[in-house]
Design a protein around this motif. Structure first.
Motif, PDB file in Angstrom:
ATOM      1  N   THR A 168       0.837  -1.320   0.068  1.00 50.61           N
ATOM      2  CA  THR A 168      -0.074   0.048   0.059  1.00 50.61           C
ATOM      3  C   THR A 168       0.719   1.229  -0.092  1.00 50.61           C
ATOM      4  O   THR A 168       1.896   1.104   0.676  1.00 50.61           O
ATOM      5  CB  THR A 168      -0.887   0.043   1.268  1.00 50.61           C
ATOM      6  OG1 THR A 168       0.041   0.047   2.564  1.00 50.61           O
ATOM      7  CG2 THR A 168      -1.832  -1.288   1.351  1.00 50.61           C
ATOM      8  N   VAL A 169       0.680   2.037  -0.758  1.00 50.11           N
ATOM      9  CA  VAL A 169       1.220   3.408  -1.173  1.00 50.11           C
ATOM     10  C   VAL A 169       0.616   4.826  -0.975  1.00 50.11           C
ATOM     11  O   VAL A 169      -0.351   4.680  -1.422  1.00 50.11           O
ATOM     12  CB  VAL A 169       2.058   3.198  -2.561  1.00 50.11           C
ATOM     13  CG1 VAL A 169       3.235   4.140  -2.780  1.00 50.11           C
ATOM     14  CG2 VAL A 169       2.781   1.799  -2.742  1.00 50.11           C
ATOM     15  N   TYR A 170       1.392   5.652  -0.494  1.00 50.60           N
ATOM     16  CA  TYR A 170       0.936   6.930  -0.416  1.00 50.60           C
ATOM     17  C   TYR A 170       1.832   7.746  -1.378  1.00 50.60           C
ATOM     18  O   TYR A 170       3.144   7.822  -0.961  1.00 50.60           O
ATOM     19  CB  TYR A 170       0.657   7.530   0.942  1.00 50.60           C
ATOM     20  CG  TYR A 170       0.218   9.260   0.689  1.00 50.60           C
ATOM     21  CD1 TYR A 170      -1.163   9.428   0.235  1.00 50.60           C
ATOM     22  CD2 TYR A 170       1.201  10.062   1.262  1.00 50.60           C
ATOM     23  CE1 TYR A 170      -1.413  10.856   0.143  1.00 50.60           C
ATOM     24  CE2 TYR A 170       0.824  11.369   1.122  1.00 50.60           C
ATOM     25  CZ  TYR A 170      -0.788  11.736   0.406  1.00 50.60           C
ATOM     26  OH  TYR A 170      -0.973  13.213   0.589  1.00 50.60           O
ATOM     27  N   VAL A 171       1.372   8.524  -2.430  1.00 53.69           N
ATOM     28  CA  VAL A 171       2.230   9.583  -3.044  1.00 53.69           C
ATOM     29  C   VAL A 171       1.901  10.859  -2.781  1.00 53.69           C
ATOM     30  O   VAL A 171       0.358  11.179  -3.118  1.00 53.69           O
ATOM     31  CB  VAL A 171       2.063   9.208  -4.415  1.00 53.69           C
ATOM     32  CG1 VAL A 171       2.828  10.132  -5.345  1.00 53.69           C
ATOM     33  CG2 VAL A 171       2.624   7.860  -4.793  1.00 53.69           C
ATOM     34  N   ALA A 225       4.586   2.423   2.457  1.00 52.37           N
ATOM     35  CA  ALA A 225       5.310   2.990   1.561  1.00 52.37           C
ATOM     36  C   ALA A 225       4.818   4.455   1.434  1.00 52.37           C
ATOM     37  O   ALA A 225       3.642   4.554   0.863  1.00 52.37           O
ATOM     38  CB  ALA A 225       6.047   2.488   0.269  1.00 52.37           C
ATOM     39  N   ALA A 226       5.876   5.550   1.431  1.00 52.72           N
ATOM     40  CA  ALA A 226       5.343   6.899   1.098  1.00 52.72           C
ATOM     41  C   ALA A 226       6.248   7.819   0.247  1.00 52.72           C
ATOM     42  O   ALA A 226       7.664   7.382   0.361  1.00 52.72           O
ATOM     43  CB  ALA A 226       4.902   7.442   2.298  1.00 52.72           C
ATOM     44  N   ILE A 227       5.783   8.503  -0.762  1.00 56.52           N
ATOM     45  CA  ILE A 227       6.653   9.337  -1.506  1.00 56.52           C
ATOM     46  C   ILE A 227       6.206  10.694  -1.444  1.00 56.52           C
ATOM     47  O   ILE A 227       5.213  11.064  -1.663  1.00 56.52           O
ATOM     48  CB  ILE A 227       6.425   8.561  -2.624  1.00 56.52           C
ATOM     49  CG1 ILE A 227       6.792   7.218  -2.882  1.00 56.52           C
ATOM     50  CG2 ILE A 227       7.354   9.565  -3.999  1.00 56.52           C
ATOM     51  CD1 ILE A 227       6.129   6.347  -4.358  1.00 56.52           C
ATOM     52  N   ASP A 228       7.087  11.776  -1.436  1.00 53.32           N
ATOM     53  CA  ASP A 228       7.167  12.744  -1.470  1.00 53.32           C
ATOM     54  C   ASP A 228       7.498  13.507  -2.912  1.00 53.32           C
ATOM     55  O   ASP A 228       8.522  13.357  -3.098  1.00 53.32           O
ATOM     56  CB  ASP A 228       7.907  13.930  -0.520  1.00 53.32           C
ATOM     57  CG  ASP A 228       8.238  15.168  -0.636  1.00 53.32           C
ATOM     58  OD1 ASP A 228       7.377  15.799  -1.427  1.00 53.32           O
ATOM     59  OD2 ASP A 228       8.796  15.878   0.179  1.00 53.32           O
ATOM     60  N   LEU A 257       6.838  16.421   4.338  1.00 53.60           N
ATOM     61  CA  LEU A 257       7.746  15.449   4.928  1.00 53.60           C
ATOM     62  C   LEU A 257       7.168  14.911   6.330  1.00 53.60           C
ATOM     63  O   LEU A 257       7.319  13.516   6.530  1.00 53.60           O
ATOM     64  CB  LEU A 257       9.051  16.023   5.062  1.00 53.60           C
ATOM     65  CG  LEU A 257       9.932  16.532   3.856  1.00 53.60           C
ATOM     66  CD1 LEU A 257      11.250  17.145   4.301  1.00 53.60           C
ATOM     67  CD2 LEU A 257      10.330  15.053   3.177  1.00 53.60           C
ATOM     68  N   ASN A 258       6.447  15.824   6.868  1.00 48.07           N
ATOM     69  CA  ASN A 258       5.951  15.249   8.166  1.00 48.07           C
ATOM     70  C   ASN A 258       4.545  14.450   8.060  1.00 48.07           C
ATOM     71  O   ASN A 258       4.331  13.461   8.568  1.00 48.07           O
ATOM     72  CB  ASN A 258       5.248  16.655   8.946  1.00 48.07           C
ATOM     73  CG  ASN A 258       6.580  17.595   9.484  1.00 48.07           C
ATOM     74  OD1 ASN A 258       7.748  16.709   9.934  1.00 48.07           O
ATOM     75  ND2 ASN A 258       6.407  18.967   9.718  1.00 48.07           N
ATOM     76  N   ASP A 259       3.810  14.775   6.816  1.00 47.58           N
ATOM     77  CA  ASP A 259       2.825  13.859   6.561  1.00 47.58           C
ATOM     78  C   ASP A 259       3.287  12.412   6.153  1.00 47.58           C
ATOM     79  O   ASP A 259       2.695  11.566   6.758  1.00 47.58           O
ATOM     80  CB  ASP A 259       2.018  14.448   5.279  1.00 47.58           C
ATOM     81  CG  ASP A 259       0.989  15.473   5.707  1.00 47.58           C
ATOM     82  OD1 ASP A 259       0.567  15.781   6.863  1.00 47.58           O
ATOM     83  OD2 ASP A 259       0.494  16.055   4.823  1.00 47.58           O
ATOM     84  N   ILE A 260       4.244  12.461   5.406  1.00 48.08           N
ATOM     85  CA  ILE A 260       4.555  10.829   5.116  1.00 48.08           C
ATOM     86  C   ILE A 260       5.163  10.197   6.191  1.00 48.08           C
ATOM     87  O   ILE A 260       5.048   9.013   6.357  1.00 48.08           O
ATOM     88  CB  ILE A 260       5.506  11.022   3.909  1.00 48.08           C
ATOM     89  CG1 ILE A 260       6.759  11.540   4.068  1.00 48.08           C
ATOM     90  CG2 ILE A 260       4.697  11.404   2.574  1.00 48.08           C
ATOM     91  CD1 ILE A 260       7.924  11.358   2.833  1.00 48.08           C
ATOM     92  N   MET A 261       6.018  10.969   7.096  1.00 51.19           N
ATOM     93  CA  MET A 261       6.418  10.058   8.340  1.00 51.19           C
ATOM     94  C   MET A 261       5.152   9.619   9.072  1.00 51.19           C
ATOM     95  O   MET A 261       5.059   8.583   9.682  1.00 51.19           O
ATOM     96  CB  MET A 261       7.293  11.129   9.293  1.00 51.19           C
ATOM     97  CG  MET A 261       8.726  11.286   8.572  1.00 51.19           C
ATOM     98  SD  MET A 261       9.732  12.086   9.694  1.00 51.19           S
ATOM     99  CE  MET A 261       9.202  13.782   9.474  1.00 51.19           C
ATOM    100  N   ASP A 262       4.168  10.463   9.193  1.00 50.81           N
ATOM    101  CA  ASP A 262       3.034  10.339  10.130  1.00 50.81           C
ATOM    102  C   ASP A 262       2.263   9.065   9.404  1.00 50.81           C
ATOM    103  O   ASP A 262       1.844   8.282  10.290  1.00 50.81           O
ATOM    104  CB  ASP A 262       2.130  11.410  10.074  1.00 50.81           C
ATOM    105  CG  ASP A 262       0.985  11.406  10.839  1.00 50.81           C
ATOM    106  OD1 ASP A 262       1.308  10.860  12.093  1.00 50.81           O
ATOM    107  OD2 ASP A 262      -0.163  11.597  10.711  1.00 50.81           O
ATOM    108  N   VAL A 263       2.247   8.872   8.276  1.00 47.35           N
ATOM    109  CA  VAL A 263       1.315   7.798   7.759  1.00 47.35           C
ATOM    110  C   VAL A 263       2.046   6.584   7.299  1.00 47.35           C
ATOM    111  O   VAL A 263       1.535   5.583   6.957  1.00 47.35           O
ATOM    112  CB  VAL A 263       0.530   8.299   6.571  1.00 47.35           C
ATOM    113  CG1 VAL A 263      -0.466   9.366   7.072  1.00 47.35           C
ATOM    114  CG2 VAL A 263       1.237   8.541   5.189  1.00 47.35           C
ATOM    115  N   ALA A 264       3.541   6.796   7.112  1.00 51.48           N
ATOM    116  CA  ALA A 264       4.241   5.517   6.734  1.00 51.48           C
ATOM    117  C   ALA A 264       4.276   4.615   7.917  1.00 51.48           C
ATOM    118  O   ALA A 264       4.598   5.100   9.120  1.00 51.48           O
ATOM    119  CB  ALA A 264       5.511   5.842   6.183  1.00 51.48           C
ATOM    120  N   ARG A 265       4.276   3.388   7.690  1.00 53.09           N
ATOM    121  CA  ARG A 265       4.196   2.274   9.023  1.00 53.09           C
ATOM    122  C   ARG A 265       5.849   2.349   9.749  1.00 53.09           C
ATOM    123  O   ARG A 265       6.891   2.799   8.840  1.00 53.09           O
ATOM    124  CB  ARG A 265       4.061   0.897   8.551  1.00 53.09           C
ATOM    125  CG  ARG A 265       5.009   0.500   7.542  1.00 53.09           C
ATOM    126  CD  ARG A 265       4.902  -1.174   6.972  1.00 53.09           C
ATOM    127  NE  ARG A 265       5.650  -1.667   6.092  1.00 53.09           N
ATOM    128  CZ  ARG A 265       7.006  -1.885   6.322  1.00 53.09           C
ATOM    129  NH1 ARG A 265       7.640  -1.667   7.507  1.00 53.09           N
ATOM    130  NH2 ARG A 265       7.726  -2.170   5.229  1.00 53.09           N
TER     131      ARG A 265
END
Length: 403
Positions: free
Chosen positions: A197-200, A266-269, A290-298
């Motif tokens: 599962t991935v957030y971009v 996994a998360a991508i900025d 950057l703070n968002d992807i740290m928050d939602v990445a496992r």
């Protein structure tokens, strides 16, 4: 020899197409003098541009958000036909159509030998790494032009094996110079694999390329977040779930509604330093993504960061951000044992394999990013449309070669 025409930065919000000298087989003066090397470049070629794309990175300069001087030439996404070769070019010929990595690399230094072509030591006296038509990147003339010089050609050029096939698929192949490898690099370094599962973050062209690449890598669900409805619609067009950040809803809650839990593998900025907080009228907050992807990445996840961050931003929200110091919650990333992967994509690590996917009709990146061919003279209006959020990847076609 006939003049060359190139897109030039004229000041915040303004570009123009101007005539400059036809390129020579010579290194930029600042590179040669700064590094104490010969200016003559028998290892170089002159390309007639087939295509050159407008990039979001170009927009940072055009908005006045970098230290770029007025008169800076633009364009680092280059595909062209060889029209002149230096005496030391052994493995390419006049008539070859080639993709040019936006990273300029010598192929001879320690970094190049380690495959880190984004930080070549012999192409920019100011710091490691160089690019065509970009601020603080060595003074290389940009490729949003009719002609451009490419140094160290045998190392840098990726030749397309069949001319007719290349021209037939040129809107896909033009993405190999930057956006497709950069998006793929973001997904690959974020650890995307089968079933992820991935957030971009960001539905601009690089975000769309990262989302498409995540699908190629086998992701189960790819969520793209943005506040631009047209760009979110473009992400949905090739099977992505979307997160409309203009609502102001918490990102973790949006993700939970899609995948059943408030985190992703996994998360991508793909946004970078001009990020804004959530909500339709949110102010600029350069560390938000950057703070968002740290928050939602496992915990234990990797964060791919192809989004651009700069060391000098005259338009920043505060004095610290003007020097690239932004409010990143590094403690959160540390506590979650995140891996951060930053910097320019080393295009040569990926471009040949991605070319093979395109030529085998297994990758349609032009559709994913909504590519549109324009003339060189249409570049100024296309820059303006792109800056207003057009869900389009503009491809400059200076010689009418796009079918």
């Amino acid at each position: 020899m006939a003049d060359n025409r190139v897109v030039v930065y004229k000041g915040p919000g303004e570009v123009a197409v101007e005539s400059i000298e036809y390129p020579k087989l010579e290194l930029p003066a600042e590179v040669a003098s700064g590094l104490g090397i010969k200016r003559a470049a028998p290892h170089a070629v002159i390309l007639k541009l087939v295509t050159s794309n407008i990039c979001g990175s170009d927009q940072h300069m055009v908005r006045g958000r970098t230290t770029a001087a007025i008169g800076q030439t633009l364009g680092h996404e280059i595909t062209g036909e060889i029209v002149e070769i230096g005496d030391d070019v052994l493995f390419h010929e006049v008539g070859d159509i080639c993709s040019v990595p936006f990273n300029i690399a010598c192929g001879r230094c320690r970094m190049c030998n380690e495959g880190k072509t984004g930080i070549c030591l012999n192409v920019n006296p100011a710091r490691a790494g160089a690019a065509y038509g970009y601020v603080d990147m060595g003074g290389w003339i940009g490729g949003q032009a009719e002609y451009v010089m490419v140094p160290f050609a045998d190392f840098n050029l990726l030749k397309f094996p069949d001319r007719d096939q290349a021209l037939e698929k040129i809107l896909d192949l033009t993405m190999l110079s930057d956006i497709f490898p950069t998006g793929y690099h973001g997904a690959y370094t974020a650890g995307v694999t089968t079933g992820s599962t991935v957030y971009v973050a960001g539905a601009g062209p690089v975000g769309l390329a990262a989302a498409y690449s995540a699908q190629l890598l086998g992701a189960a669900t790819v969520i793209v977040g943005d506040m631009n409805a047209d760009r979110l619609e473009q992400a949905a067009s090739f099977g992505c779930a979307t997160a409309d950040l203009s609502t102001g809803d918490a990102l973790a809650d949006i993700i939970a509604d899609i995948v059943g839990e408030p985190e992703v593998d996994a998360a991508i900025d793909a946004v970078g330093f001009e990020a804004r907080g959530h909500g339709r009228d949110a102010a600029e907050q350069p560390a938000t993504v950057l703070n968002d992807i740290m928050d939602v990445a496992r915990a234990g996840a990797s964060l791919g960061i192809p989004g651009l961050y700069v060391t000098g931003d005259p338009g920043a929200v505060d004095d610290a951000a003007k020097q690239g110091q932004i409010g990143v919650r590094l403690g959160l990333g540390w506590a979650k044992s995140h891996t951060f992967v930053t910097g320019q994509c080393p295009v040569k690590q990926y471009n040949r394999q991605l070319m093979n996917l395109i030529l085998a009709d297994k990758a349609h990146i032009a559709d994913a990013v909504n590519a549109k061919a324009i003339s060189l003279d249409e570049a100024p209006e296309s820059y303006a449309a792109f800056d207003q959020g057009a869900a389009t990847k503009y491809v400059i076609d200076p010689h009418g070669m796009v079918r």
